[in-house]
Design a protein around this motif. Structure first.
Motif, mmCIF file in Angstrom:
data_model
loop_
_atom_site.group_PDB
_atom_site.id
_atom_site.type_symbol
_atom_site.label_atom_id
_atom_site.label_comp_id
_atom_site.label_asym_id
_atom_site.label_seq_id
_atom_site.Cartn_x
_atom_site.Cartn_y
_atom_site.Cartn_z
ATOM 1 N N GLU A 181 0.827 -1.208 0.000
ATOM 2 C CA GLU A 181 0.000 0.000 0.000
ATOM 3 C C GLU A 181 0.860 1.256 0.000
ATOM 4 O O GLU A 181 0.435 2.307 -0.494
ATOM 5 C CB GLU A 181 -0.931 -0.024 1.214
ATOM 6 N N ARG A 182 2.084 1.155 0.552
ATOM 7 C CA ARG A 182 3.018 2.293 0.547
ATOM 8 C C ARG A 182 3.798 2.366 -0.752
ATOM 9 O O ARG A 182 4.619 3.268 -0.938
ATOM 10 C CB ARG A 182 3.995 2.183 1.721
ATOM 11 N N GLY A 183 3.582 1.396 -1.631
ATOM 12 C CA GLY A 183 4.319 1.364 -2.881
ATOM 13 C C GLY A 183 5.710 0.805 -2.755
ATOM 14 O O GLY A 183 6.567 1.031 -3.621
ATOM 15 N N ASP A 184 5.976 0.052 -1.680
ATOM 16 C CA ASP A 184 7.305 -0.508 -1.445
ATOM 17 C C ASP A 184 7.176 -1.973 -1.040
ATOM 18 O O ASP A 184 7.481 -2.347 0.092
ATOM 19 C CB ASP A 184 8.014 0.292 -0.355
ATOM 20 N N PRO A 185 6.702 -2.820 -1.931
ATOM 21 C CA PRO A 185 6.478 -4.231 -1.562
ATOM 22 C C PRO A 185 7.786 -4.916 -1.189
ATOM 23 O O PRO A 185 8.804 -4.745 -1.880
ATOM 24 C CB PRO A 185 5.879 -4.838 -2.832
ATOM 25 N N PRO A 186 7.786 -5.691 -0.091
ATOM 26 C CA PRO A 186 9.010 -6.363 0.336
ATOM 27 C C PRO A 186 9.226 -7.640 -0.473
ATOM 28 O O PRO A 186 8.313 -8.132 -1.132
ATOM 29 C CB PRO A 186 8.715 -6.690 1.800
ATOM 30 N N PRO A 187 10.439 -8.177 -0.425
ATOM 31 C CA PRO A 187 10.674 -9.467 -1.087
ATOM 32 C C PRO A 187 9.919 -10.580 -0.364
ATOM 33 O O PRO A 187 9.518 -10.430 0.791
ATOM 34 C CB PRO A 187 12.190 -9.645 -0.964
ATOM 35 N N ALA A 188 9.732 -11.694 -1.046
ATOM 36 C CA ALA A 188 9.043 -12.830 -0.428
ATOM 37 C C ALA A 188 9.848 -13.406 0.720
ATOM 38 O O ALA A 188 9.289 -13.975 1.664
ATOM 39 C CB ALA A 188 8.763 -13.901 -1.486
ATOM 40 N N VAL A 189 11.167 -13.263 0.649
ATOM 41 C CA VAL A 189 12.030 -13.765 1.712
ATOM 42 C C VAL A 189 13.226 -12.825 1.856
ATOM 43 O O VAL A 189 13.760 -12.334 0.858
ATOM 44 C CB VAL A 189 12.500 -15.208 1.423
ATOM 45 N N VAL A 190 13.621 -12.555 3.095
ATOM 46 C CA VAL A 190 14.814 -11.758 3.385
ATOM 47 C C VAL A 190 15.888 -12.717 3.865
ATOM 48 O O VAL A 190 15.732 -13.358 4.913
ATOM 49 C CB VAL A 190 14.534 -10.688 4.451
ATOM 50 N N PRO A 191 16.978 -12.875 3.145
ATOM 51 C CA PRO A 191 18.011 -13.838 3.537
ATOM 52 C C PRO A 191 18.776 -13.357 4.771
ATOM 53 O O PRO A 191 18.674 -12.194 5.173
ATOM 54 C CB PRO A 191 18.919 -13.885 2.306
ATOM 55 N N PRO A 192 19.553 -14.239 5.372
ATOM 56 C CA PRO A 192 20.382 -13.823 6.507
ATOM 57 C C PRO A 192 21.298 -12.675 6.118
ATOM 58 O O PRO A 192 21.750 -12.578 4.973
ATOM 59 C CB PRO A 192 21.180 -15.083 6.841
ATOM 60 N N GLY A 193 21.561 -11.790 7.070
ATOM 61 C CA GLY A 193 22.429 -10.657 6.796
ATOM 62 C C GLY A 193 21.991 -9.430 7.551
ATOM 63 O O GLY A 193 21.051 -9.476 8.362
ATOM 64 N N PRO A 194 22.627 -8.300 7.320
ATOM 65 C CA PRO A 194 22.366 -7.092 8.108
ATOM 66 C C PRO A 194 20.968 -6.522 7.919
ATOM 67 O O PRO A 194 20.521 -5.738 8.762
ATOM 68 C CB PRO A 194 23.436 -6.109 7.598
ATOM 69 N N ASP A 195 20.267 -6.872 6.851
ATOM 70 C CA ASP A 195 18.917 -6.359 6.637
ATOM 71 C C ASP A 195 17.841 -7.264 7.215
ATOM 72 O O ASP A 195 16.650 -6.956 7.107
ATOM 73 C CB ASP A 195 18.663 -6.178 5.135
ATOM 74 N N ASN A 196 18.235 -8.359 7.803
ATOM 75 C CA ASN A 196 17.260 -9.320 8.333
ATOM 76 C C ASN A 196 16.821 -8.899 9.733
ATOM 77 O O ASN A 196 17.643 -8.817 10.655
ATOM 78 C CB ASN A 196 17.877 -10.716 8.378
#
Length: 321
Positions: A181-196
């Motif tokens: 709804e914000r126009g920023d759809p997330p990925p289906a999966v976030v892999p391990p790492g600093p963004d998780n």
């Protein structure tokens, strides 16, 4: 969240404790234990032989580079704890030479000392590891982040089911929908790492979708900021991750009031903001006063003082004199 209007006999009130409404502790400061605990790791304490008190309040001096959150993390307390103990100190710029109070004195929850006990009102986790090789019984305690409004962390007794190192994160449907709804759809999966957002370690609970995990946003520890999961500082979840067996009991309670009595015979009270954000009413005041007078004697409770502590609900330990 209210208590019954009449003054409950002690055993009946103890029964109410199991619901997480109020935590009552017989509080004795074991000074000998405190002295020996100086060699223990951060957050680790010997269980007192008598009473339910561990740790102590102390002060540190801020440097010109410190934030209050830096100091909190270093000394094993969370955002709300450090903020309420230092209401006049800037979160971001305490200032060089500023004395900062560390509220590192805790009353153990009045629950069985087994497995993990989480008091959401206190924003704190307690872990009772099984003693090994003749070790003295210990408790570990850590600040946590919990669910925010509309995503309350569920209460009740559950258990750990799995440990995941370097977990992937699968954003739930609600997050994907809001992000879209914000126009920023997330990925289906976030892999391990600093963004998780799960960090490096996660402990699954036997409540679908709920975990105890690390975080890539440690400033949120000590806040109601998650979608129901229990967050820990990265170093804290790492310290318990390998030592919490699968099948460990996890008791999640909401105990916004603690009462205690010191070795000198005086009464103490500690109140936190209830997770439902309802103010403590007259029923609660009458029950707390009744318990104090049951221990101290008729007429010994100060209604005005108790009422003020409940109204402020700032988590500070206050002697009832």
């Amino acid at each position: 969240m209210t208590l019954t209007a009449h003054l409950l006999p002690f055993q009946q009130f103890k029964h109410r404790l199991a619901s997480g409404v109020v935590a009552l502790s017989t509080w004795l400061i074991a000074t000998g234990a405190l002295a020996s605990e100086t060699e223990l790791p951060k957050g680790h304490f010997l269980l007192p032989e008598a009473g339910n008190m561990i740790g102590q309040v102390y002060t540190v001096t801020a440097s010109d580079e410190d934030t209050l959150l830096d100091i909190a993390r270093e000394h094993n307390v969370g955002y709300e704890e450090i903020r309420m103990a230092n209401p006049d100190v800037s979160i971001w710029v305490p200032g060089e030479g500023t004395e900062v109070t560390i509220p590192s004195q805790f009353i153990l929850p009045d629950e069985p000392r087994t497995g993990i006990v989480i008091n959401v009102a206190e924003l704190r986790l307690y872990y009772y590891p099984e003693p090994e090789n003749g070790e003295a019984p210990r408790v570990e305690t850590y600040p946590i982040g919990i669910g925010r409004d509309a995503y309350n962390t569920p209460l009740g007794i559950t258990e750990t089911t799995m440990r995941l190192e370097n977990p992937a994160w699968y954003p739930p449907a609600s997050i994907r929908r809001e992000a879209a709804e914000r126009g920023d759809p997330p990925p289906a999966v976030v892999p391990p790492g600093p963004d998780n957002p799960l960090g490096q370690y996660a402990i699954l609970l036997d409540i679908p979708g709920y975990l105890i995990h690390g975080t890539n946003q440690p400033d949120g520890i000590g806040m109601r900021a998650s979608r129901g999961c229990i967050r820990m500082h990265p170093e804290d979840i790492e310290s318990v991750f390998w030592r919490v067996p699968v099948g460990t009991q996890v008791n999640i309670i909401d105990a916004p009031i603690k009462l205690g009595w010191g070795a000198e015979g005086n009464a103490y009270i500690q109140a936190f903001t209830a997770t439902d954000e309802q103010a403590f009413g007259m029923e609660t005041l009458l029950n707390v006063v009744g318990l104090i007078e049951e221990h101290e004697g008729e007429g010994r409770a100060n209604y005005e003082q108790v009422s003020r502590v409940l109204e402020e609900a700032n988590g500070q330990v206050v002697p009832l004199s």
